[in-house]
Structures are given as C-alpha cells and as structure tokens.
Design a protein around this motif. Structure first.
Motif, PDB file in Angstrom:
ATOM      1  N   ASN A   1     -13.263  58.106  -4.957  1.00  0.00           N
ATOM      2  CA  ASN A   1     -14.875  58.642  -4.901  1.00  0.00           C
ATOM      3  C   ASN A   1     -14.637  59.921  -6.145  1.00  0.00           C
ATOM      4  O   ASN A   1     -15.756  60.522  -6.593  1.00  0.00           O
ATOM      5  CB  ASN A   1     -15.678  59.887  -4.064  1.00  0.00           C
ATOM      6  N   GLY A   2     -13.363  59.398  -6.940  1.00  0.00           N
ATOM      7  CA  GLY A   2     -14.428  60.437  -8.680  1.00  0.00           C
ATOM      8  C   GLY A   2     -14.558  59.867  -9.913  1.00  0.00           C
ATOM      9  O   GLY A   2     -15.730  58.797  -9.094  1.00  0.00           O
TER      10      GLY A   2
ATOM     11  N   GLN B   1     -10.289  54.853 -17.959  1.00  0.00           N
ATOM     12  CA  GLN B   1      -9.261  56.099 -18.925  1.00  0.00           C
ATOM     13  C   GLN B   1      -7.585  55.806 -18.420  1.00  0.00           C
ATOM     14  O   GLN B   1      -7.134  55.708 -18.678  1.00  0.00           O
ATOM     15  CB  GLN B   1      -9.952  57.527 -17.928  1.00  0.00           C
ATOM     16  N   ILE B   2      -7.231  55.170 -16.801  1.00  0.00           N
ATOM     17  CA  ILE B   2      -6.572  54.578 -17.434  1.00  0.00           C
ATOM     18  C   ILE B   2      -5.490  53.226 -17.770  1.00  0.00           C
ATOM     19  O   ILE B   2      -4.795  53.841 -18.645  1.00  0.00           O
ATOM     20  CB  ILE B   2      -5.966  54.621 -15.424  1.00  0.00           C
TER      21      ILE B   2
ATOM     22  N   VAL C   1      -4.170  61.029 -14.304  1.00  0.00           N
ATOM     23  CA  VAL C   1      -4.791  59.717 -15.166  1.00  0.00           C
ATOM     24  C   VAL C   1      -3.898  58.525 -15.361  1.00  0.00           C
ATOM     25  O   VAL C   1      -3.331  57.809 -15.979  1.00  0.00           O
ATOM     26  CB  VAL C   1      -5.658  59.632 -16.133  1.00  0.00           C
ATOM     27  N   GLN C   2      -2.995  60.288 -16.358  1.00  0.00           N
ATOM     28  CA  GLN C   2      -1.282  59.714 -17.120  1.00  0.00           C
ATOM     29  C   GLN C   2      -0.556  59.216 -16.322  1.00  0.00           C
ATOM     30  O   GLN C   2      -0.089  58.061 -16.798  1.00  0.00           O
ATOM     31  CB  GLN C   2      -0.996  60.716 -18.076  1.00  0.00           C
TER      32      GLN C   2
ATOM     33  N   THR D   1      -5.046  59.774  -4.576  1.00  0.00           N
ATOM     34  CA  THR D   1      -6.810  60.302  -3.889  1.00  0.00           C
ATOM     35  C   THR D   1      -6.815  59.807  -5.080  1.00  0.00           C
ATOM     36  O   THR D   1      -9.000  59.306  -5.317  1.00  0.00           O
ATOM     37  CB  THR D   1      -6.120  61.322  -3.026  1.00  0.00           C
ATOM     38  N   ALA D   2      -6.511  59.667  -6.293  1.00  0.00           N
ATOM     39  CA  ALA D   2      -7.286  60.136  -7.795  1.00  0.00           C
ATOM     40  C   ALA D   2      -7.699  58.689  -8.340  1.00  0.00           C
ATOM     41  O   ALA D   2      -7.753  58.858  -9.380  1.00  0.00           O
ATOM     42  CB  ALA D   2      -6.439  60.828  -8.503  1.00  0.00           C
ATOM     43  N   ALA D   3      -6.435  58.177  -7.149  1.00  0.00           N
ATOM     44  CA  ALA D   3      -6.649  56.203  -7.713  1.00  0.00           C
ATOM     45  C   ALA D   3      -7.241  55.318  -7.396  1.00  0.00           C
ATOM     46  O   ALA D   3      -7.821  55.499  -6.490  1.00  0.00           O
ATOM     47  CB  ALA D   3      -5.502  55.235  -7.964  1.00  0.00           C
ATOM     48  N   PRO D   4      -8.411  54.833  -8.117  1.00  0.00           N
ATOM     49  CA  PRO D   4      -9.716  53.612  -8.003  1.00  0.00           C
ATOM     50  C   PRO D   4      -8.561  52.102  -7.445  1.00  0.00           C
ATOM     51  O   PRO D   4      -7.363  52.046  -7.220  1.00  0.00           O
ATOM     52  CB  PRO D   4     -10.157  52.952  -8.736  1.00  0.00           C
TER      53      PRO D   4
END
Length: 340
Positions: free
Chosen positions: A168-169, A176-177, A212-213, A270-273
């Motif tokens: 849900n970011g 960005q990735i 992201v990095q 959690t931060a990844a689509p």
C-alpha cells in the motif's frame, strides 16, 4: 528434565515447549525431539505424512534424528485433527508403529509420544483411557513452563510467518525501483553490498529511499547472490565459489546478524509492490533453510513463485529441500541456530 535451564516435569511441559522452540504452533505435523538422558536436545518438525510408505517415512526420520550423534532417545508429538482409520487405535497408526520399530532398531528408542488435536491432547502410545486420559489443551497453555517461557520474552505465531501485507505504498514505487536499477547499471552511485551491510549492522527501520535502492539491488541475480553471501560473509565482493554458503555447508553464522538480515528483508517485502518481492521471499526462505526450518522455508519459496512464476532461485531451493536435505549447519549442534 532440564533444557536450557528450564525445568520440565510433565508431557504438558514438553508440549508447551514445542511451539516456543519452533516459533509457531504446528498443525498437521510430526514433531520429534531427541534426548540425552533427561535433557531435551534437537527438534525436528515435518509435515504429517501423506504417503503410503510408513517404513520409508520412518527410515527418513531415523536418518534425520541420527544427525544428533549424542542422543540416546526421542519423543514424538503428532499434531493432527485427522481421525483414526477404521480398526486402528490412532491416526497414522502404521506410520507410528513403523517409527517405534525403526527408532528402536537404530538405538534411539521412542521414549514417549502424544497426540495433539485442536481440542485436546492424549498419550499416543497408550490406548487405555483409565491410565492415559484425554487432557485439556489448557494444561499446556496454562502450565508453568509456558508461563516461564513468556516471562523470558519468548513468543510464537499461530502459523509460520509467511503472510505479508498487501502493498500500500506510493503508486510510483515500481518506477522508483526501475530508476534505481538503471542507476545501478550505469553509475557507481549505489553500492549494493555496502548499503545492505549497513542496513543489517544498524538493525534500524529501513528508510524509504534505502528500501527502493535495496529492492533494485535484489532484482539483479548476480548482485542478489552477493547480498545473500554478505549475510554470512560481509566482506565478500561477489558470489563466485559460494555454493557452500547456499547449502549451508562448513559455515558458522553469526545468528544475531542473520536475524537482523531477516528483519530487514521482511521490511523490504512490505515496501515492495507485487512482482518485486520474489528475491526477498527467497532470501528469507534460504535463511530458514539454514536454521533447519524447511517447512517455513518451503512456504517462502512457494510465495516467491507466486509473486514471480518461474523464479529460478526459488525453484532451485525447492529442489534442495524437496530432496529431504537438511542444511549441514543446522544439523551440527555447535553451529545450529538457537532461538534468542
């Protein structure tokens, strides 16, 4: 009995110890614990058998348990809601009888065994309810051993930790990735190993830019492999000749570092689509393989293949654990994982 300075005085104490040592409450499982005298030693959990080859299953279990070379007995807890087959006294009757026979022949006799359902527990080897009555699960959860484990800070999950929240970011996270991946390929602005090592060593929440990095880094197989190696060997600059690390052979990990790496990988998931999680799911599965928890590892590899069908590293790791291999590092008491 004593294990890690815990006093165990009853079967209910042993059963309350099981989920704490596994990290989750087992279901449809056979859980073996080796013993030396009155001391509990190594724990082995496997899925309840679905095959029709009890002798083959029992031989495989005996081979696994024999890795504890100083054990001289074992106990077994069968977690299932399956009923006993018609005409048999217990669920998995043929498998249990084969286990008793095989372990006895191997010099590792089964000292006791219990059946645990979602409603009660009882002795698995005794069929006389007058001396072996059906017991309430409350005797496990309300016992002094469970209370002492909780007091020491131990806890466990209802199931293996393979469920992750839906992404849900920010809506442009995938872009960005991809941009960070382009920077990785065409400049030296991002040093993947340095960033990953810093993240592990600091043990702090991963910031959005760093996430992201790192997600970009893990999308490149060669760099991903190096970052996996860095969990065990921080100074490595590439993954050449690192097969022994993948298999967990001849290594003595810093398990506190491994746990921090797992925590960081969970944050990155959690931060990844969707479509960017497979590398991290595979990394966590590999770490669980090294810890000797192949069932949790397998669930992560399955999740990775659901995120990216055909993800090769997850397929490879599935083949390794599917062949019944236990990581040598987990089989060695001196190097095996010990839950904090």
């Amino acid at each position: 009995m004593l294990t890690n300075e815990l006093r165990i005085s009853s079967p209910a104490d042993i059963l309350s110890f099981v989920p704490h040592t596994l990290g989750f409450a087992p279901r449809e499982s056979f859980v073996f614990i080796t013993m030396r005298g009155n001391t509990l030693r190594a724990t082995l959990r496997v899925d309840a058998p679905t095959d029709t080859n009890p002798k083959g299953f029992s031989r495989a279990m005996a081979d696994y348990l024999a890795l504890d070379t100083v054990a001289n007995a074992a106990v077994l807890a069968v977690y299932t809601d399956q009923p006993a087959a018609d005409g048999t006294p217990r669920p998995f009757n043929e498998h249990v009888e084969a286990i008793v026979e095989t372990l006895d022949a191997a010099g590792l006799p089964l000292k006791d065994a219990w059946l645990v359902t979602s409603e009660h527990w009882k002795n698995l080897l005794c069929d006389d309810l007058r001396c072996c009555p059906i017991e309430s699960l409350d005797s496990i959860t309300d016992g002094h051993l469970n209370a002492e484990m909780i007091f020491r800070g131990s806890s466990y999950k209802d199931a293996p930790g393979t469920t992750y929240p839906t992404f849900n970011g920010p809506s442009d996270t995938a872009e960005q990735i991809e941009h960070a991946g382009h920077v990785l390929q065409y400049s030296e602005e991002i040093n993947g190993s340095e960033l990953w090592n810093q993240t592990i060593e600091q043990g702090r929440p991963v910031g959005p830019e760093t996430a992201v990095q790192l997600l970009a880094c893990f999308q490149f197989p060669s760099l991903r492999d190096t970052l996996m190696c860095n969990v065990i060997e921080p100074e490595r600059i590439d993954a050449d000749g690192s097969g022994y690390l993948l298999l967990g052979d001849g290594i003595a990990p810093d398990w506190a570092r491994v746990d921090r790496a797992e925590d960081a990988a969970r944050e990155l998931i959690t931060a990844a689509p969707e479509g960017y999680r497979a590398p991290l799911l595979t990394v966590i599965g590999w770490l669980y393989y090294l810890k000797g928890q192949s069932s949790v590892a397998a669930k992560h590899f399955t999740a990775a293949l659901e995120d990216v069908p055909g993800y090769r590293l997850a397929e490879l790791m599935e083949e390794i654990i599917g062949n019944g291999r236990i990581a040598p590092v987990a089989a060695d008491e001196a190097t095996g994982y010990k839950k904090p």
